[in-house]
Write a protein that holds these residues in place. Structure first.
Motif, PDB file in Angstrom:
ATOM      1  N   ARG A 246      49.196  15.345  28.409  1.00  7.43           N
ATOM      2  CA  ARG A 246      49.435  14.214  27.508  1.00  7.43           C
ATOM      3  C   ARG A 246      48.147  13.696  26.874  1.00  7.43           C
ATOM      4  O   ARG A 246      48.136  13.251  25.734  1.00  7.43           O
ATOM      5  CB  ARG A 246      50.193  13.101  28.213  1.00  7.43           C
ATOM      6  N   TYR A 247      47.031  13.799  27.613  1.00 10.62           N
ATOM      7  CA  TYR A 247      45.762  13.335  27.040  1.00 10.62           C
ATOM      8  C   TYR A 247      45.338  14.217  25.867  1.00 10.62           C
ATOM      9  O   TYR A 247      44.739  13.731  24.905  1.00 10.62           O
ATOM     10  CB  TYR A 247      44.669  13.313  28.104  1.00 10.62           C
TER      11      TYR A 247
ATOM     12  N   LEU B 117      47.528  13.113  22.947  1.00 13.14           N
ATOM     13  CA  LEU B 117      47.093  11.803  22.439  1.00 13.14           C
ATOM     14  C   LEU B 117      45.722  11.898  21.770  1.00 13.14           C
ATOM     15  O   LEU B 117      45.486  11.310  20.724  1.00 13.14           O
ATOM     16  CB  LEU B 117      47.054  10.780  23.583  1.00 13.14           C
TER      17      LEU B 117
ATOM     18  N   PHE C  92      44.666  10.815  17.949  1.00 13.70           N
ATOM     19  CA  PHE C  92      43.594   9.843  17.704  1.00 13.70           C
ATOM     20  C   PHE C  92      42.512  10.467  16.817  1.00 13.70           C
ATOM     21  O   PHE C  92      42.040   9.857  15.857  1.00 13.70           O
ATOM     22  CB  PHE C  92      42.956   9.401  19.043  1.00 13.70           C
TER      23      PHE C  92
ATOM     24  N   ILE D 131      53.465   8.644  21.249  1.00 15.93           N
ATOM     25  CA  ILE D 131      53.281   7.798  22.439  1.00 15.93           C
ATOM     26  C   ILE D 131      54.639   7.492  23.070  1.00 15.93           C
ATOM     27  O   ILE D 131      54.804   7.547  24.293  1.00 15.93           O
ATOM     28  CB  ILE D 131      52.513   6.508  22.065  1.00 15.93           C
TER      29      ILE D 131
ATOM     30  N   TYR E  29      55.435   8.843  26.889  1.00 20.38           N
ATOM     31  CA  TYR E  29      55.756   7.893  27.973  1.00 20.38           C
ATOM     32  C   TYR E  29      57.258   7.638  28.086  1.00 20.38           C
ATOM     33  O   TYR E  29      57.670   6.670  28.712  1.00 20.38           O
ATOM     34  CB  TYR E  29      54.989   6.582  27.754  1.00 20.38           C
TER      35      TYR E  29
ATOM     36  N   ALA F 176      45.717   2.727  20.609  1.00 18.08           N
ATOM     37  CA  ALA F 176      44.982   2.642  21.879  1.00 18.08           C
ATOM     38  C   ALA F 176      45.638   1.625  22.812  1.00 18.08           C
ATOM     39  O   ALA F 176      45.783   1.873  24.015  1.00 18.08           O
ATOM     40  CB  ALA F 176      43.535   2.256  21.614  1.00 18.08           C
TER      41      ALA F 176
ATOM     42  N   MET G  50      48.799   0.722  22.830  1.00 17.72           N
ATOM     43  CA  MET G  50      50.070   1.267  23.325  1.00 17.72           C
ATOM     44  C   MET G  50      49.836   2.222  24.494  1.00 17.72           C
ATOM     45  O   MET G  50      50.535   2.192  25.509  1.00 17.72           O
ATOM     46  CB  MET G  50      50.813   1.996  22.193  1.00 17.72           C
ATOM     47  N   VAL G  51      48.811   3.073  24.339  1.00 19.07           N
ATOM     48  CA  VAL G  51      48.514   4.053  25.395  1.00 19.07           C
ATOM     49  C   VAL G  51      47.996   3.335  26.649  1.00 19.07           C
ATOM     50  O   VAL G  51      48.469   3.603  27.762  1.00 19.07           O
ATOM     51  CB  VAL G  51      47.469   5.079  24.888  1.00 19.07           C
TER      52      VAL G  51
ATOM     53  N   LYS H  17      50.686   1.619  28.736  1.00 24.33           N
ATOM     54  CA  LYS H  17      51.537   2.532  29.526  1.00 24.33           C
ATOM     55  C   LYS H  17      50.744   3.165  30.674  1.00 24.33           C
ATOM     56  O   LYS H  17      51.265   3.340  31.782  1.00 24.33           O
ATOM     57  CB  LYS H  17      52.106   3.647  28.632  1.00 24.33           C
ATOM     58  N   GLU H  18      49.477   3.507  30.383  1.00 25.53           N
ATOM     59  CA  GLU H  18      48.657   4.136  31.429  1.00 25.53           C
ATOM     60  C   GLU H  18      48.450   3.175  32.607  1.00 25.53           C
ATOM     61  O   GLU H  18      48.430   3.593  33.752  1.00 25.53           O
ATOM     62  CB  GLU H  18      47.306   4.562  30.848  1.00 25.53           C
TER      63      GLU H  18
END
Lengths: 431, 324
Positions: A76-77, A80, A84, A121, A125, B21, B23-24, B27-28
């Motif tokens: 997932r990173y 993401l 970004f 996102i 999630y 950022a 939003m992430v 959740k993280e």
């Protein structure tokens, strides 16, 4: 009136009057000075910019679908990080590149990737909260960029997303939702005016109508037609204010959006079923009544202003006739909202309005040798006769009579157009 | 570009990146610091055009019946959009189930924060969403999950969804696993050529690679017949509060199946929809039915030495028409 493109016709007429001794040279000069400006041509932007923006939109959608595949093997990173990086890179490159078109396209790509990021996102999630909020966030980002840059493509994207947000809230979640309408009216309409952008103004006016239709439909079944009609009348009224505005060209945009909407609604109201829906609306206590009366009030005040202000008041017979064509159905709709429950009144007003507009277009088309207006006028009348063929004239004799009349009318229109053209050619030879 | 415009542009870009950022990070934080619980579900398989394939997850706590749940009667009628809290209690192996409902966040314990989607009217369920009703998967996997969930060789097993839950009750789906116990319901083989009444063959199968225990007695008190989407289930009598004796415990070796037959014409399987007991053939002749296997709560303290499967296991829906 920006829409009254009469200058070529006027020149020809004045030349004719001079020859016939109806007016003197001085009077001719004064008449020509009276109508000094031709309407501003409506420019809808360069093709290159439009295609570049479309390319970026399609590319952005491609990125979204790429992530929608949901690569299970990709951490997932990594997903993401790529989004970004994409957003930052697009905007960063856009800031560095000097060419405004390329820069604008890259900023648009950045905003598209921002939208992709929202959905990514949510996907990463497994976020299943109120999903129209995603459209809102995306729209706000695009509109912010539209104001800051300023950028037409960002404005169009933002407006479209805003309307989509409103439509989803209303149609899927059954929530009355006037926010998009308010933002379009209070933020994006001024933006289009500020940027003198006919395309932005056209899109905003169309989306305003769409957002209003959806909400009115939810507010009270059947109110959508009535409110759309009132909005179209507002657009046509707004056209009359254009001489007072610093951007007089906006008048023709209001007309280009308002008139087709108005004519389409008049055609719809010429049917008993549609007229009956409006008649059955409770104009006094129905859920849509406050909005109906607010719109009627604004419209009434605006028309009163137009009629009372000497500089805005319609002057030529054609302009006066057109105002009457608008005001007649509006008065009928106001009466219906006030409690007069007559289906026939609406149908008659709508039929008369369409018929008169048809004649008006023919007169204008033949006078100014505008073939498009002539075809539009003839087409409207043929369409109206075709629609009434089954529900108005039961007798075959009556049908035959109507068709004979239509034939004669079209023949006369063609004849008048042809004569005007010959006369114009002769004048040009003399000059 | 003027200096002011450049600053505004920078702020607008920063707002885009900052929104993503935030939003992430939000959740993280839940994943890192939240409590892990498993909830059992009944998945379906639609697709979202923006986000790809996903499995729609339905939990028992999505539909709350006022008469069944402590705390809910005080909340009804809860209005659409209002926040409610579903209190959870552990039933073993990390799995949690609904324990109650509240309109304020409890000071302790594990709970989920949800929003009312549809108000409860005329005895119907209050529908609540918790933001955990979708599981996004790689394209094609949704159908695989659905097929697996429907059952392998007729045996249906629950998907157990892993959630990270923070102190405010916000939850995120972090994964899933499959329950080790599966249930199958099918028409019972006919006796002497013809069945006078609808009889069902119920099978419980251990799909784990370790021994597992289930409970069953002569009245089959571990099983309840329910009518789908209606507040009606088979009578508690003669089971009452099922107190399990040692003889009721059936240990299943890996792959082993426990079978029993029930006769829906028997009064034990009559359903109560609020107007007293009725033959299910009359009460719901065309509705979908489910058999629910429930491990009795009374055994929980005494079951340390045996690996008793706990919780609820729903069969695939079936209709009486299929058995006539």
């Amino acid at each position: 009136m920006t829409s009254d493109n009469t200058k070529p016709w006027l020149r020809a007429e004045i030349a004719q009057w001079l020859r016939e001794g109806i007016i003197s040279d001085e009077q001719a000069q004064r008449l020509l000075e009276r109508y000094p400006s031709t309407p501003e041509p409506v420019e809808y932007g360069g093709g290159k910019g439009v295609f570049a923006s479309l390319g970026v939109l399609v590319f952005g959608m491609g990125v979204m679908l790429l992530f929608a595949y949901n690569w299970a093997e990709m951490h997932r990173y990594a997903k993401l990080g790529s989004i970004f990086f994409g957003v930052a890179l697009s905007h960063g490159l856009a800031a560095l590149i000097k060419d405004p078109r390329v820069s604008s396209s890259l900023h648009l790509l950045g905003t598209m990737l921002f939208g992709a990021g929202i959905w990514l996102i949510a996907q990463v999630y497994h976020f299943s909260a109120h999903y129209p909020d995603g459209f809102l966030l995306w729209a706000m980002a695009a509109l912010l960029m539209a104001w800051v840059l300023p950028s037409l493509s960002q404005c169009l994207l933002g407006c479209a997303l805003l309307t989509l947000w409103s439509a989803v809230e209303v149609l899927e979640f059954n929530v009355l939702h006037f926010w998009a309408l308010a933002v379009l009216l209070l933020l994006q309409l001024p933006w289009a005016y500020w940027q003198r952008s006919p395309l932005a103004l056209t899109v905003v006016l169309m989306l305003l109508a769409l957002a209003l239709l959806v909400n009115s439909w939810h507010l009270q079944e059947g109110a959508a037609l009535l409110h759309a009609c009132l909005l179209a009348a507002m657009y046509l009224c707004a056209e009359h204010f254009s001489p007072r505005m610093s951007w007089s060209g906006c008048g023709s945009v209001f007309r280009r959006v308002g008139l087709p909407l108005w004519l389409a609604l008049m055609l719809i109201f010429s049917f008993a079923d549609a007229a009956n829906i409006v008649v059955q609306l409770d104009g006094q206590t129905g859920a849509a009544a406050p909005l109906t009366w607010s719109m009627l009030f604004v419209l009434g005040a605006a028309w009163l202003w137009v009629l009372l202000d000497k500089s805005l008041r319609p002057r030529s017979p054609i302009q006066i006739a057109e105002c009457a064509l608008l005001l007649l159905p509006l008065l009928v709709l106001a009466a219906i909202s006030g409690g007069v429950h007559k289906v026939g009144m609406i149908m008659t007003a709508a039929n008369l309005s369409v018929l008169a507009y048809g004649v008006l277009f023919i007169v204008r088309g033949t006078s100014s040798l505008d073939r498009r207006q002539l075809v539009l006028g003839c087409g409207l009348i043929v369409l109206l006769v075709g629609l009434r063929f089954t529900d108005l004239f039961e007798s075959l004799l009556a049908r035959a009579g109507v068709f004979l009349l239509l034939g004669v009318l079209l023949f006369l229109a063609g004849l008048r157009y042809s004569r005007q053209k010959q006369r114009r050619l002769q004048e040009q030879r003399h000059v | 570009m003027s200096r002011l415009r450049a600053i505004l542009l920078l702020l607008a870009i920063a707002a885009q990146l900052g929104t993503l950022a935030y939003m992430v990070a939000d959740k993280e934080a839940i994943i890192r610091h939240g409590h892990t619980v498993y909830l059992r579900t009944l998945p379906l398989d639609p697709r979202d055009p923006m986000r790809g394939d996903y499995v729609r997850l339905a939990y028992s706590l999505n539909q709350l019946y006022p008469s069944r749940l402590p705390g809910l009667q005080g909340l009804v009628p809860a209005r659409r959009g209002e926040v409610v809290y579903a209190l959870l209690r552990p039933v073993g192996d990390g799995v949690y189930e609904l324990d109650g409902i509240a309109d304020r966040a409890p000071e302790s314990g594990v709970f989920l924060r949800g929003r009312v989607q549809a108000e409860a009217v005329a005895g119907e369920a209050l529908r609540v969403n918790y933001g955990i009703e979708q599981l996004f998967v790689e394209q094609g996997q949704g159908i695989d999950i659905e097929q697996r969930q429907r059952g392998e060789a007729g045996f249906r097993r629950s998907m157990e969804v892993a959630l990270a839950v923070d102190e405010q009750g916000r939850a995120i789906v972090t994964g899933y696993r499959w329950a080790p116990l599966a249930i199958s319901v099918s028409p019972a083989p006919e006796i002497d050529g013809a069945a006078a009444t609808p009889r069902l063959l119920v099978q419980l199968k251990n799909l784990a690679d370790y021994p597992l225990a289930v409970v069953d007695n002569a009245e089959h008190c571990g099983v309840v017949l329910t009518v789908v989407n209606r507040l009606a289930s088979s009578a508690a009598a003669p089971c009452g509060r099922y107190l399990v004796s040692r003889e009721d415990i059936i240990e299943l070796a890996p792959g082993a199946v426990h079978r029993f037959t029930i006769d829906l014409a028997h009064r034990r399987w009559f359903v109560d929809g609020g107007d007293g007991l009725q033959d299910v053939r009359e009460f719901a002749p065309v509705s979908s039915l489910r058999l629910v296997y429930r491990s009795p709560a009374a055994l929980q303290e005494a079951s340390a030495e045996i690996n008793l499967w706990r919780g609820e296991l729903h069969s695939a829906p079936f209709s009486l028409r299929g058995f006539e």
